[in-house]
Design a protein around this motif. Structure first.
Motif, PDB file in Angstrom:
ATOM      1  N   HIS A  31      11.132 -29.636  -2.018  1.00  0.00           N
ATOM      2  CA  HIS A  31      10.214 -28.505  -2.008  1.00  0.00           C
ATOM      3  C   HIS A  31       9.290 -28.531  -3.221  1.00  0.00           C
ATOM      4  O   HIS A  31       8.079 -28.418  -3.092  1.00  0.00           O
ATOM      5  CB  HIS A  31      10.970 -27.181  -1.971  1.00  0.00           C
ATOM      6  N   VAL A  32       9.873 -28.685  -4.424  1.00  0.00           N
ATOM      7  CA  VAL A  32       9.013 -28.630  -5.609  1.00  0.00           C
ATOM      8  C   VAL A  32       8.054 -29.830  -5.646  1.00  0.00           C
ATOM      9  O   VAL A  32       6.893 -29.676  -6.016  1.00  0.00           O
ATOM     10  CB  VAL A  32       9.806 -28.506  -6.937  1.00  0.00           C
ATOM     11  N   LEU A  33       8.521 -31.004  -5.218  1.00  0.00           N
ATOM     12  CA  LEU A  33       7.636 -32.167  -5.279  1.00  0.00           C
ATOM     13  C   LEU A  33       6.537 -32.106  -4.226  1.00  0.00           C
ATOM     14  O   LEU A  33       5.417 -32.546  -4.458  1.00  0.00           O
ATOM     15  CB  LEU A  33       8.446 -33.457  -5.101  1.00  0.00           C
ATOM     16  N   ASP A  36       5.319 -27.327  -4.589  1.00  0.00           N
ATOM     17  CA  ASP A  36       5.191 -26.416  -5.728  1.00  0.00           C
ATOM     18  C   ASP A  36       5.408 -27.151  -7.048  1.00  0.00           C
ATOM     19  O   ASP A  36       6.336 -26.876  -7.796  1.00  0.00           O
ATOM     20  CB  ASP A  36       6.191 -25.256  -5.581  1.00  0.00           C
ATOM     21  N   ARG A  37       4.508 -28.067  -7.342  1.00  0.00           N
ATOM     22  CA  ARG A  37       4.617 -28.807  -8.602  1.00  0.00           C
ATOM     23  C   ARG A  37       4.393 -27.877  -9.792  1.00  0.00           C
ATOM     24  O   ARG A  37       5.011 -28.051 -10.843  1.00  0.00           O
ATOM     25  CB  ARG A  37       3.628 -29.978  -8.628  1.00  0.00           C
ATOM     26  N   ASP A  38       3.534 -26.861  -9.616  1.00  0.00           N
ATOM     27  CA  ASP A  38       3.342 -25.881 -10.700  1.00  0.00           C
ATOM     28  C   ASP A  38       4.637 -25.136 -10.969  1.00  0.00           C
ATOM     29  O   ASP A  38       4.987 -24.888 -12.122  1.00  0.00           O
ATOM     30  CB  ASP A  38       2.257 -24.869 -10.318  1.00  0.00           C
ATOM     31  N   GLY A  39       5.343 -24.781  -9.894  1.00  0.00           N
ATOM     32  CA  GLY A  39       6.604 -24.067 -10.053  1.00  0.00           C
ATOM     33  C   GLY A  39       7.628 -24.915 -10.781  1.00  0.00           C
ATOM     34  O   GLY A  39       8.384 -24.429 -11.612  1.00  0.00           O
ATOM     35  N   ALA A  40       7.642 -26.222 -10.479  1.00  0.00           N
ATOM     36  CA  ALA A  40       8.579 -27.134 -11.139  1.00  0.00           C
ATOM     37  C   ALA A  40       8.261 -27.227 -12.623  1.00  0.00           C
ATOM     38  O   ALA A  40       9.150 -27.231 -13.476  1.00  0.00           O
ATOM     39  CB  ALA A  40       8.508 -28.515 -10.497  1.00  0.00           C
ATOM     40  N   ARG A  41       6.969 -27.286 -12.924  1.00  0.00           N
ATOM     41  CA  ARG A  41       6.543 -27.356 -14.323  1.00  0.00           C
ATOM     42  C   ARG A  41       6.949 -26.067 -15.038  1.00  0.00           C
ATOM     43  O   ARG A  41       7.484 -26.100 -16.151  1.00  0.00           O
ATOM     44  CB  ARG A  41       5.024 -27.545 -14.371  1.00  0.00           C
ATOM     45  N   ALA A  42       6.723 -24.923 -14.367  1.00  0.00           N
ATOM     46  CA  ALA A  42       7.067 -23.626 -14.969  1.00  0.00           C
ATOM     47  C   ALA A  42       8.571 -23.540 -15.212  1.00  0.00           C
ATOM     48  O   ALA A  42       9.016 -23.044 -16.259  1.00  0.00           O
ATOM     49  CB  ALA A  42       6.613 -22.488 -14.050  1.00  0.00           C
ATOM     50  N   LEU A  43       9.367 -24.053 -14.255  1.00  0.00           N
ATOM     51  CA  LEU A  43      10.824 -23.993 -14.409  1.00  0.00           C
ATOM     52  C   LEU A  43      11.278 -24.870 -15.578  1.00  0.00           C
ATOM     53  O   LEU A  43      12.099 -24.445 -16.402  1.00  0.00           O
ATOM     54  CB  LEU A  43      11.509 -24.435 -13.110  1.00  0.00           C
ATOM     55  N   ALA A  44      10.710 -26.070 -15.683  1.00  0.00           N
ATOM     56  CA  ALA A  44      11.083 -26.966 -16.785  1.00  0.00           C
ATOM     57  C   ALA A  44      10.757 -26.307 -18.121  1.00  0.00           C
ATOM     58  O   ALA A  44      11.568 -26.318 -19.057  1.00  0.00           O
ATOM     59  CB  ALA A  44      10.358 -28.302 -16.643  1.00  0.00           C
ATOM     60  N   GLU A  45       9.574 -25.694 -18.191  1.00  0.00           N
ATOM     61  CA  GLU A  45       9.182 -25.072 -19.459  1.00  0.00           C
ATOM     62  C   GLU A  45      10.014 -23.836 -19.763  1.00  0.00           C
ATOM     63  O   GLU A  45      10.406 -23.590 -20.910  1.00  0.00           O
ATOM     64  CB  GLU A  45       7.682 -24.726 -19.435  1.00  0.00           C
TER      65      GLU A  45
ATOM     66  N   ALA B  13      11.043 -18.142 -12.881  1.00  0.00           N
ATOM     67  CA  ALA B  13      10.896 -19.556 -12.516  1.00  0.00           C
ATOM     68  C   ALA B  13      11.950 -19.951 -11.486  1.00  0.00           C
ATOM     69  O   ALA B  13      11.649 -20.659 -10.525  1.00  0.00           O
ATOM     70  CB  ALA B  13      11.007 -20.433 -13.760  1.00  0.00           C
ATOM     71  N   ARG B  16      11.168 -18.810  -7.882  1.00  0.00           N
ATOM     72  CA  ARG B  16      10.160 -19.542  -7.107  1.00  0.00           C
ATOM     73  C   ARG B  16      10.791 -20.596  -6.220  1.00  0.00           C
ATOM     74  O   ARG B  16      10.155 -21.095  -5.296  1.00  0.00           O
ATOM     75  CB  ARG B  16       9.165 -20.226  -8.048  1.00  0.00           C
ATOM     76  N   ALA B  44      15.577 -29.689 -16.901  1.00  0.00           N
ATOM     77  CA  ALA B  44      14.200 -29.606 -17.394  1.00  0.00           C
ATOM     78  C   ALA B  44      13.600 -31.002 -17.535  1.00  0.00           C
ATOM     79  O   ALA B  44      12.462 -31.245 -17.119  1.00  0.00           O
ATOM     80  CB  ALA B  44      14.167 -28.874 -18.736  1.00  0.00           C
ATOM     81  N   LEU B  51       7.998 -35.103 -11.993  1.00  0.00           N
ATOM     82  CA  LEU B  51       6.596 -34.707 -11.836  1.00  0.00           C
ATOM     83  C   LEU B  51       5.668 -35.811 -12.335  1.00  0.00           C
ATOM     84  O   LEU B  51       4.601 -36.037 -11.775  1.00  0.00           O
ATOM     85  CB  LEU B  51       6.319 -33.421 -12.623  1.00  0.00           C
TER      86      LEU B  51
END
Lengths: 206, 206
Positions: A31-33, A36-45, B13, B16, B44, B51
């Protein structure tokens, strides 16, 4: 078939989360790949920021982003009562019920010798110094109603009484709105054993 | 009660992710902060690595970490047959069944004009050039058995026939091991409409 190494690594990382098995990990990773790549980035951060900044309050052991949490440093809280809970989620649940204006102490677990969780792991020393504060008069033991939760409450109650303060336990019984026929038998027997006379109950409500 | 800002950010996060609501987000966040900080760090880092490195294969659009994925560059695959699927998870499922040794093409979706998913979004142009390869003789349409999946299969079949190649659709019917009384009526009517004569079936098995 094997996934590519990075994908494999991501699936393994998702599987470490509680309640996430192989199929769910795959659904989350794809799903994230895909969507929702933005969501994955937000989760990592967000994970990294939380790991860096979220610590335990030095007084109550609740999650905090400063040495002392918002509740312990709040000027409007009643410092004569301290409520002991097993997890930060319990603090949130009690706060949401808006029925308590005192302070908290978070154990982050409960006594469980077989799992290697003893007094040190639940912060017994910090607890003893928290209840030693002159303002504290009552300690409410709100650990869970399990064998380990009861043992933890009994142990902490002895620490409280050693300091000559009052230890109380939250009430257990039939939930409000609960129909008797659907309540489990241990709860029912507890509710009957812990019955209160009607006069006392109406005085309690007043 | 409000959580501290970093915790709030982490909860948002997690929410999402598909299938993760407020309670689950809280359970995940509290779990990693209380019991598995290493796991949170690993997640993370795995997210950021994926990504950065996971892209789509330039031929089949499967997830890959190089310009061409392992299947497309594999020397042992049968390049005369191309199987079209909706998602990378479908590729994994078919590979796990060990019933197909050809190539794939991943649509990353299915035609759905109302959601703004047209031929460009499912990579129709790339699909046309993939099936134009002289080696390709048959294209198996393995999109899902939904209205949108059938429409997508019909559209792609027309592209295949334009190039004078053979378009096939995976069989639909009663699952192996399925008991008739528990099979839904659309599957049953499809199974009856698509019945094969016993002679043909035994020849198929041979």
């Amino acid at each position: 078939m094997q996934f590519s190494p990075r994908l494999q690594q991501l699936l393994q990382a998702f599987r470490r989360l509680p309640g996430v098995g192989g199929k769910t990990a795959q659904r989350l990773a794809f799903h994230v790949l895909e969507h929702d790549r933005d969501g994955a980035r937000a989760l990592a951060e967000a994970l990294q920021a939380a790991l860096r900044d979220v610590v335990r309050c030095s007084r109550c052991r609740m999650f905090a982003e400063a040495e002392v949490c918002g509740i312990c440093s709040g000027p409007t809280r009643d410092s004569s009562t301290l409520c002991v809970v097993e997890s930060p989620a319990d603090v949130m649940a009690i706060e949401d019920s808006a029925s308590f204006r005192g302070m908290y102490f978070v154990l982050h677990g409960r006594l469980s010798p077989l799992d290697g969780i003893g007094p040190a792991e639940i912060g017994a020393e910090q607890f003893a110094s928290a209840i030693a504060a002159p303002a504290v008069r009552e300690v409410i033991l709100a650990t869970s109603a399990t064998v380990e939760g009861e043992a933890t409450a009994a142990y902490l109650a002895s620490l409280v009484r050693e300091q000559g303060k009052r230890a109380t336990r939250i009430a257990h019984g039939v939930p409000i709105g609960g129909e008797l026929e659907y309540v489990d038998s241990s709860t029912l027997s507890r509710a009957i054993a812990g019955r209160v006379t009607v006069e006392q109950a109406s005085r309690d409500r007043a």
